[in-house]
Design a protein around this motif. Structure first.
Motif, short mmCIF file in Angstrom:
data_model
loop_
_atom_site.label_atom_id
_atom_site.label_comp_id
_atom_site.label_asym_id
_atom_site.label_seq_id
_atom_site.Cartn_x
_atom_site.Cartn_y
_atom_site.Cartn_z
N LEU A 120 -2.63 2.30 -10.74
CA LEU A 120 -2.82 3.70 -10.70
C LEU A 120 -1.38 4.68 -10.38
N GLY A 121 -0.35 4.01 -10.10
CA GLY A 121 0.93 4.62 -9.63
C GLY A 121 1.27 4.42 -8.21
N ALA A 122 0.60 3.78 -7.59
CA ALA A 122 1.12 3.52 -6.14
C ALA A 122 2.32 2.40 -6.08
N THR A 123 3.10 2.50 -5.08
CA THR A 123 4.30 1.61 -4.82
C THR A 123 3.95 0.79 -3.40
N ARG A 124 4.47 -0.24 -3.52
CA ARG A 124 4.68 -1.24 -2.37
C ARG A 124 5.68 -0.93 -1.65
N VAL A 125 5.75 -0.69 -0.34
CA VAL A 125 6.91 -0.43 0.68
C VAL A 125 7.23 -1.64 1.35
N ARG A 126 6.34 -2.03 2.15
CA ARG A 126 6.44 -3.43 2.82
C ARG A 126 5.13 -4.13 3.29
N GLU A 127 5.27 -5.27 3.34
CA GLU A 127 4.11 -6.04 3.76
C GLU A 127 4.40 -6.32 5.40
N VAL A 128 3.25 -6.07 5.87
CA VAL A 128 3.11 -6.22 7.60
C VAL A 128 2.08 -7.49 7.80
N ASP A 129 2.60 -8.24 8.35
CA ASP A 129 1.82 -9.56 8.99
C ASP A 129 1.71 -9.61 10.57
N ALA A 133 -4.24 -10.45 14.27
CA ALA A 133 -4.59 -9.17 13.97
C ALA A 133 -4.52 -8.69 12.42
N GLY A 134 -4.01 -9.28 11.58
CA GLY A 134 -4.26 -9.11 10.18
C GLY A 134 -3.16 -8.89 9.33
N HIS A 135 -3.17 -8.69 8.09
CA HIS A 135 -2.12 -8.49 7.18
C HIS A 135 -2.48 -7.51 6.22
N TRP A 136 -1.51 -6.70 5.88
CA TRP A 136 -1.55 -5.37 5.08
C TRP A 136 -0.38 -4.88 4.33
N TRP A 137 -0.58 -4.20 3.35
CA TRP A 137 0.68 -3.37 2.77
C TRP A 137 0.75 -2.17 3.00
N ASP A 141 1.48 6.85 -2.48
CA ASP A 141 0.90 7.29 -3.65
C ASP A 141 1.97 7.94 -4.52
N PRO A 142 1.68 8.46 -5.59
CA PRO A 142 2.42 8.71 -6.62
C PRO A 142 3.65 10.06 -6.04
N GLU A 143 3.07 10.76 -4.82
CA GLU A 143 3.96 11.83 -4.51
C GLU A 143 4.93 11.45 -3.37
N GLY A 144 4.70 10.08 -2.87
CA GLY A 144 5.35 9.51 -1.77
C GLY A 144 4.72 9.38 -0.45
N ASN A 145 3.56 9.97 -0.45
CA ASN A 145 2.62 9.77 0.62
C ASN A 145 2.43 8.30 1.10
N GLU A 146 2.68 7.72 2.36
CA GLU A 146 2.43 6.45 2.72
C GLU A 146 0.86 6.29 2.99
N PHE A 147 0.47 4.97 2.79
CA PHE A 147 -0.94 4.90 3.16
C PHE A 147 -1.05 3.07 3.23
N CYS A 148 -1.93 2.54 3.89
CA CYS A 148 -1.98 1.18 3.96
C CYS A 148 -3.12 0.47 3.32
N ALA A 149 -2.93 -0.61 2.73
CA ALA A 149 -4.04 -1.20 1.75
C ALA A 149 -4.17 -2.67 2.84
N SER A 150 -5.52 -3.07 3.03
CA SER A 150 -5.66 -4.25 3.43
C SER A 150 -7.15 -4.58 3.11
#
Length: 150
Positions: A120-129, A133-137, A141-150
């Motif tokens: 959809l146009g998002a980019t990965r920044v870094r993986e968090v492990d 407690a969990g693992h996420w990315w 978004d397309p304008e550079g706003n950070e969000f987490c995907a888990s």
């Protein structure tokens, strides 16, 4: 009594960002065209306040999305539940977001979720492990706003 709220996100292209997040969250882009027409007809707004997006008249510089199961006003299209409003601002993003969204997929489906968001146009920044407690990315978004995907 609990208060109603919406999350407002500054943007450079409100309609495009609303489209991205509507697809990412499986929300609906609000359709304010009936309200826009009513306000134009009554002379309450001028044509300069309006633009067209995907064949509908919308307010220039604003777009919103809402959860498809939440109530909404039939005339304005404005949701009365879970809602994100995008508003264009003149200044660009200059630092890390102090507030962000976390997008949760199905258990065990992180790879599919991240791939769909990238499509959809998002980019990965870094993986968090965080071990147990969990693992996420962390993503953008397309304008550079950070969000987490888990």
């Amino acid at each position: 009594m609990a208060l109603s709220w919406k999350l407002v996100i500054d943007s450079t292209n409100a309609s495009a960002l609303a489209n991205f997040w509507a697809l990412a969250l499986e929300y609906e882009v609000e359709d304010p065209s009936a309200l826009v027409e009513q306000l134009l007809s009554a002379g309450r707004i001028g044509e300069e306040a309006v633009t067209e997006h995907r064949g509908r008249k919308v307010f220039r510089g604003y777009a919103a999305i809402r959860h498809p199961e939440d109530p909404f006003d039939g005339l304005s299209g404005i949701g009365r539940g879970r809602r994100l409003l995008f508003q264009d601002v003149p200044e660009g993003k200059t630092g890390k977001n102090r507030l962000h969204l976390d997008v949760h997929g199905e258990p065990g489906g992180l790879g599919e979720l991240v791939a769909r968001l990238e499509g959809l146009g998002a980019t990965r920044v870094r993986e968090v492990d965080k071990g147990p407690a969990g693992h996420w990315w962390v993503m953008r978004d397309p304008e550079g706003n950070e969000f987490c995907a888990s």
